[in-house]
Design a protein around this motif. Structure first.
Motif, PDB file in Angstrom:
ATOM      1  N   GLU A 180       0.809  -1.214   0.000  1.00  0.00           N
ATOM      2  CA  GLU A 180       0.000   0.000   0.000  1.00  0.00           C
ATOM      3  C   GLU A 180       0.842   1.263   0.000  1.00  0.00           C
ATOM      4  OE1 GLU A 180      -3.242   0.063   2.777  1.00  0.00           O
ATOM      5  OE2 GLU A 180      -3.562  -2.077   2.630  1.00  0.00           O
ATOM      6  N   GLY A 181       2.021   1.201   0.580  1.00  0.00           N
ATOM      7  CA  GLY A 181       2.852   2.387   0.676  1.00  0.00           C
ATOM      8  C   GLY A 181       3.614   2.660  -0.602  1.00  0.00           C
ATOM      9  N   GLY A 182       3.937   3.943  -0.807  1.00  0.00           N
ATOM     10  CA  GLY A 182       4.704   4.320  -1.966  1.00  0.00           C
ATOM     11  C   GLY A 182       6.201   4.232  -1.711  1.00  0.00           C
ATOM     12  N   ALA A 183       6.958   4.579  -2.712  1.00  0.00           N
ATOM     13  CA  ALA A 183       8.408   4.580  -2.577  1.00  0.00           C
ATOM     14  C   ALA A 183       8.838   5.674  -1.605  1.00  0.00           C
ATOM     15  CB  ALA A 183       9.050   4.802  -3.945  1.00  0.00           C
ATOM     16  N   ALA A 184       9.987   5.479  -0.966  1.00  0.00           N
ATOM     17  CA  ALA A 184      10.498   6.469  -0.020  1.00  0.00           C
ATOM     18  C   ALA A 184      10.715   7.803  -0.725  1.00  0.00           C
ATOM     19  CB  ALA A 184      11.805   5.968   0.587  1.00  0.00           C
ATOM     20  N   LEU A 185      10.288   8.893  -0.081  1.00  0.00           N
ATOM     21  CA  LEU A 185      10.441  10.218  -0.653  1.00  0.00           C
ATOM     22  C   LEU A 185      11.920  10.602  -0.726  1.00  0.00           C
ATOM     23  CD1 LEU A 185       7.567  12.109   1.227  1.00  0.00           C
ATOM     24  CD2 LEU A 185       7.526  11.170  -1.093  1.00  0.00           C
ATOM     25  N   ALA A 186      12.281  11.289  -1.780  1.00  0.00           N
ATOM     26  CA  ALA A 186      13.662  11.721  -1.963  1.00  0.00           C
ATOM     27  C   ALA A 186      13.953  12.947  -1.100  1.00  0.00           C
ATOM     28  CB  ALA A 186      13.907  12.045  -3.431  1.00  0.00           C
ATOM     29  N   CYS A 187      15.234  13.276  -0.983  1.00  0.00           N
ATOM     30  CA  CYS A 187      15.604  14.473  -0.234  1.00  0.00           C
ATOM     31  C   CYS A 187      16.918  15.034  -0.765  1.00  0.00           C
ATOM     32  CB  CYS A 187      15.701  14.185   1.262  1.00  0.00           C
ATOM     33  SG  CYS A 187      17.237  13.403   1.794  1.00  0.00           S
ATOM     34  N   ASP A 188      17.226  16.259  -0.358  1.00  0.00           N
ATOM     35  CA  ASP A 188      18.494  16.906  -0.661  1.00  0.00           C
ATOM     36  C   ASP A 188      19.540  16.318   0.280  1.00  0.00           C
ATOM     37  OD1 ASP A 188      20.716  18.609  -0.650  1.00  0.00           O
ATOM     38  OD2 ASP A 188      19.504  20.382  -1.099  1.00  0.00           O
ATOM     39  N   GLU A 189      20.427  15.494  -0.266  1.00  0.00           N
ATOM     40  CA  GLU A 189      21.382  14.781   0.577  1.00  0.00           C
ATOM     41  C   GLU A 189      22.354  15.740   1.263  1.00  0.00           C
ATOM     42  OE1 GLU A 189      23.106  11.479   2.434  1.00  0.00           O
ATOM     43  OE2 GLU A 189      21.157  11.859   1.493  1.00  0.00           O
ATOM     44  N   GLU A 190      22.714  16.807   0.589  1.00  0.00           N
ATOM     45  CA  GLU A 190      23.622  17.779   1.201  1.00  0.00           C
ATOM     46  C   GLU A 190      22.986  18.420   2.427  1.00  0.00           C
ATOM     47  OE1 GLU A 190      25.943  21.926  -0.048  1.00  0.00           O
ATOM     48  OE2 GLU A 190      25.313  20.493  -1.592  1.00  0.00           O
ATOM     49  N   ALA A 191      21.705  18.783   2.309  1.00  0.00           N
ATOM     50  CA  ALA A 191      20.998  19.370   3.447  1.00  0.00           C
ATOM     51  C   ALA A 191      20.841  18.352   4.571  1.00  0.00           C
ATOM     52  CB  ALA A 191      19.630  19.886   2.999  1.00  0.00           C
TER      53      ALA A 191
ATOM     54  N   THR B 198       8.134  24.987   3.582  1.00  0.00           N
ATOM     55  CA  THR B 198       8.461  24.894   2.165  1.00  0.00           C
ATOM     56  C   THR B 198       7.763  23.674   1.574  1.00  0.00           C
ATOM     57  OG1 THR B 198      10.454  23.621   2.709  1.00  0.00           O
ATOM     58  CG2 THR B 198      10.716  26.004   2.409  1.00  0.00           C
ATOM     59  N   TYR B 199       7.714  23.621   0.245  1.00  0.00           N
ATOM     60  CA  TYR B 199       7.146  22.475  -0.457  1.00  0.00           C
ATOM     61  C   TYR B 199       8.228  21.457  -0.797  1.00  0.00           C
ATOM     62  CZ  TYR B 199       2.485  24.427  -1.452  1.00  0.00           C
ATOM     63  OH  TYR B 199       1.211  24.906  -1.341  1.00  0.00           O
ATOM     64  N   GLY B 200       7.840  20.188  -0.871  1.00  0.00           N
ATOM     65  CA  GLY B 200       8.672  19.166  -1.483  1.00  0.00           C
ATOM     66  C   GLY B 200       9.863  18.689  -0.683  1.00  0.00           C
ATOM     67  N   GLU B 201       9.881  18.899   0.641  1.00  0.00           N
ATOM     68  CA  GLU B 201      11.030  18.487   1.434  1.00  0.00           C
ATOM     69  C   GLU B 201      10.668  17.514   2.558  1.00  0.00           C
ATOM     70  OE1 GLU B 201      14.484  21.406   1.535  1.00  0.00           O
ATOM     71  OE2 GLU B 201      12.760  22.726   1.886  1.00  0.00           O
ATOM     72  N   MET B 202       9.524  16.847   2.436  1.00  0.00           N
ATOM     73  CA  MET B 202       9.118  15.929   3.508  1.00  0.00           C
ATOM     74  C   MET B 202      10.108  14.768   3.642  1.00  0.00           C
ATOM     75  SD  MET B 202       6.693  17.402   4.911  1.00  0.00           S
ATOM     76  CE  MET B 202       6.668  16.123   6.153  1.00  0.00           C
ATOM     77  N   GLY B 203      10.718  14.333   2.539  1.00  0.00           N
ATOM     78  CA  GLY B 203      11.704  13.259   2.624  1.00  0.00           C
ATOM     79  C   GLY B 203      12.861  13.623   3.536  1.00  0.00           C
ATOM     80  N   LEU B 204      13.247  14.894   3.556  1.00  0.00           N
ATOM     81  CA  LEU B 204      14.313  15.368   4.437  1.00  0.00           C
ATOM     82  C   LEU B 204      13.885  15.299   5.893  1.00  0.00           C
ATOM     83  CD1 LEU B 204      17.002  16.842   5.000  1.00  0.00           C
ATOM     84  CD2 LEU B 204      15.797  19.001   4.516  1.00  0.00           C
TER      85      LEU B 204
ATOM     86  N   TYR C  10      11.395  13.615   7.378  1.00  0.00           N
ATOM     87  CA  TYR C  10      11.148  12.253   7.882  1.00  0.00           C
ATOM     88  C   TYR C  10      12.464  11.541   8.201  1.00  0.00           C
ATOM     89  CZ  TYR C  10       6.274  12.594   6.208  1.00  0.00           C
ATOM     90  OH  TYR C  10       4.965  12.950   5.998  1.00  0.00           O
ATOM     91  N   ARG C  11      13.497  11.803   7.428  1.00  0.00           N
ATOM     92  CA  ARG C  11      14.784  11.147   7.667  1.00  0.00           C
ATOM     93  C   ARG C  11      15.457  11.662   8.943  1.00  0.00           C
ATOM     94  NH1 ARG C  11      14.326  10.822   2.110  1.00  0.00           N
ATOM     95  NH2 ARG C  11      15.236   8.949   1.132  1.00  0.00           N
ATOM     96  N   LEU C  12      15.216  12.907   9.285  1.00  0.00           N
ATOM     97  CA  LEU C  12      15.868  13.502  10.443  1.00  0.00           C
ATOM     98  C   LEU C  12      15.190  13.153  11.762  1.00  0.00           C
ATOM     99  CD1 LEU C  12      16.625  17.059   9.038  1.00  0.00           C
ATOM    100  CD2 LEU C  12      18.292  15.260   9.527  1.00  0.00           C
ATOM    101  N   ALA C  13      13.894  12.869  11.707  1.00  0.00           N
ATOM    102  CA  ALA C  13      13.121  12.693  12.936  1.00  0.00           C
ATOM    103  C   ALA C  13      12.794  11.220  13.179  1.00  0.00           C
ATOM    104  CB  ALA C  13      11.826  13.505  12.869  1.00  0.00           C
ATOM    105  N   PRO C  14      13.214  10.649  14.299  1.00  0.00           N
ATOM    106  CA  PRO C  14      12.846   9.263  14.608  1.00  0.00           C
ATOM    107  C   PRO C  14      11.387   9.109  15.020  1.00  0.00           C
ATOM    108  CG  PRO C  14      14.124  10.198  16.399  1.00  0.00           C
ATOM    109  CD  PRO C  14      14.136  11.209  15.298  1.00  0.00           C
ATOM    110  N   VAL C  15      10.736  10.243  15.339  1.00  0.00           N
ATOM    111  CA  VAL C  15       9.332  10.234  15.745  1.00  0.00           C
ATOM    112  C   VAL C  15       8.587  11.296  14.949  1.00  0.00           C
ATOM    113  CG1 VAL C  15       7.680  10.544  17.632  1.00  0.00           C
ATOM    114  CG2 VAL C  15       9.939   9.535  18.090  1.00  0.00           C
ATOM    115  N   THR C  16       7.484  10.914  14.328  1.00  0.00           N
ATOM    116  CA  THR C  16       6.675  11.847  13.543  1.00  0.00           C
ATOM    117  C   THR C  16       5.234  11.852  14.037  1.00  0.00           C
ATOM    118  OG1 THR C  16       8.000  11.590  11.523  1.00  0.00           O
ATOM    119  CG2 THR C  16       5.748  12.384  11.260  1.00  0.00           C
ATOM    120  N   PHE C  17       4.729  13.050  14.340  1.00  0.00           N
ATOM    121  CA  PHE C  17       3.284  13.219  14.539  1.00  0.00           C
ATOM    122  C   PHE C  17       2.695  13.630  13.207  1.00  0.00           C
ATOM    123  CE2 PHE C  17      -0.055  16.483  15.012  1.00  0.00           C
ATOM    124  CZ  PHE C  17      -1.090  15.631  15.385  1.00  0.00           C
ATOM    125  N   MET C  18       1.765  12.822  12.690  1.00  0.00           N
ATOM    126  CA  MET C  18       1.103  13.142  11.433  1.00  0.00           C
ATOM    127  C   MET C  18      -0.089  14.050  11.707  1.00  0.00           C
ATOM    128  SD  MET C  18       2.904  11.869   9.076  1.00  0.00           S
ATOM    129  CE  MET C  18       1.861  11.989   7.620  1.00  0.00           C
TER     130      MET C  18
END
Length: 398
Positions: free
Chosen positions: A178-189, A276-282, A284-292
């Motif tokens: 059901e889930g999609g592919a992992a969202l991309a992110c700016d690796e440098e950031a 900002t738009y389009g940076e959720m992949g960044l 999610y990668r930084l936070a071990p806990v997410t409140f949706m």
């Protein structure tokens, strides 16, 4: 081609059929829309230029963002003329029907046109054992129009066989992914932020609505009384609400940085406003806990929990997730998500998961749920590819 959404009408006017191969998918239940969109995304990667028609019983179940190659229509009523008109306009090359809840008139018309059909994610609850003879016959005919049936479990298989499905056509595979592919992110950031925040606990509040701002801010204020170095990354549902969010955070006496202004968290930063738009992949990668977000207050319906789960983040959510209730229930059963109801329970949950072993256990469970069904999706994609390769493509003018 842009996605479309149209309601049912006595006389349907459909948008133009695109040229080339067209896969028709049907979500018999709203909860299966996301699995079929994920299938559509992966199918287009395998078959560039492919278009997908997704039919639903209620287009309110569709996510806000639909891939450009996916068109959404409500399924036609069980009228012979409407079903023939639907098939005559779209001229699909294959049908992928999800779950069950068969529509015999539509499926019989498709079978009469020689349309290859497969049934995926077949569930026991998707098939009633009716006693009316003509209904039993029509269901049996509809069932045997599917060349292959992928059943979720043995209970579904037994129900299908009792209804007249040929056992040799059934394979027990489990559900689609059901889930999609992992969202991309700016690796440098990501590297820069990871280094800056390496020794600090972080939690993320994602897709937060304006009427939830106060609750999230208060939850963080309560949490930092215990965990003084804890930092919140908060993403408003709409970046245009960033200014209002900044004012509320500052008004609560919290030290903040604003990402859209080029702000970067310092040792003393308590809140990073990520408007900002389009940076959720960044994030999610930084936070071990997410409140949706979009879930504490009524009227928003929740957000897709597969996004943080695919990137190894434990999930917290509010009680108002009707658009994704099946998904959240699945994560909760697996110990991958916990419900919170207000600022106090959100603060307590964040503090409990501040312990690395707690968040890691939940995050692992979330990842396992998010990736479950990938092999089944691969099998369905292979079946679609085999059929398309063997079948002359029906263009719009064919």
């Amino acid at each position: 081609m842009p996605a479309t959404r149209r309601g049912a009408a006595a006389e349907r006017r459909y948008p133009e059929r695109p040229e080339g191969a067209l896969v028709w998918t049907h979500a018999a239940e709203p909860e299966q829309v996301h699995a079929l969109i994920q299938l559509a995304v992966r199918a287009e990667v395998h078959h560039p230029g492919l278009h997908v028609l997704l039919t639903v019983t209620d287009d309110r179940a569709c996510p806000d963002k639909i891939p450009e190659h996916v068109m959404v229509e409500t399924v036609p009523d069980e009228s012979s003329s409407l079903c023939r008109a639907f098939l005559g306009h779209w001229k699909p090359d294959i049908c992928v029907w999800h779950t069950g809840h068969l529509r015999p008139t539509l499926l019989s018309a498709a079978r009469n046109e020689g349309l290859p059909m497969i049934l995926v994610g077949a569930e026991e609850t998707g098939f009633e054992e009716v006693r009316i003879p003509w209904r039993r016959r029509s269901d049996r005919v509809a069932l045997n129009g599917f060349a292959t049936i992928y059943a979720n479990d043995a209970d579904a298989t037994r129900r299908l066989v009792r209804l007249g499905a040929e056992p040799e056509r059934i394979e027990e595979t489990g559900p689609l992914q059901e889930g999609g592919a992992a969202l991309a992110c700016d690796e440098e950031a990501r590297v820069a932020l990871s280094e800056r925040l390496a020794t600090r606990p972080v939690w993320l509040a994602a897709m937060v609505q304006p009427d939830e701002f106060r609750l999230v801010i208060e939850a963080h204020r309560q949490a930092i009384r215990v965990a003084h170095r804890l930092m919140l990354i908060v993403v408003p549902r709409e970046p245009s609400d960033g200014e209002r969010l900044v004012e509320m955070v500052a008004g609560a006496g919290l030290r903040l940085e604003r990402w859209s202004d080029g702000g970067f968290p310092e040792e003393t930063t308590q809140v990073l406003v990520a408007d900002t738009y389009g940076e959720m992949g960044l994030w999610y990668r930084l936070a071990p806990v997410t409140f949706m977000g979009s879930s504490l207050t009524a009227g928003h319906g929740g957000r897709d929990p597969y996004e943080p789960a695919a990137l190894g983040s434990a999930i917290l959510y509010g009680p108002n997730v009707n658009r994704f209730i099946r998904a959240y229930s699945r994560f909760a059963r697996a110990g991958a998500a916990r419900m919170v109801k207000d600022a106090g329970s959100l603060s307590n949950a964040v503090l409990r998961l501040n312990a690395p072993d707690q968040s890691a256990t939940m995050a692992q469970a979330a990842w396992e749920v998010a990736t479950d069904g990938a092999e089944v999706t691969d099998r369905v994609l292979n079946t679609i590819e085999e059929i398309l390769d063997a079948r002359p493509i029906r263009d719009a003018g064919a």
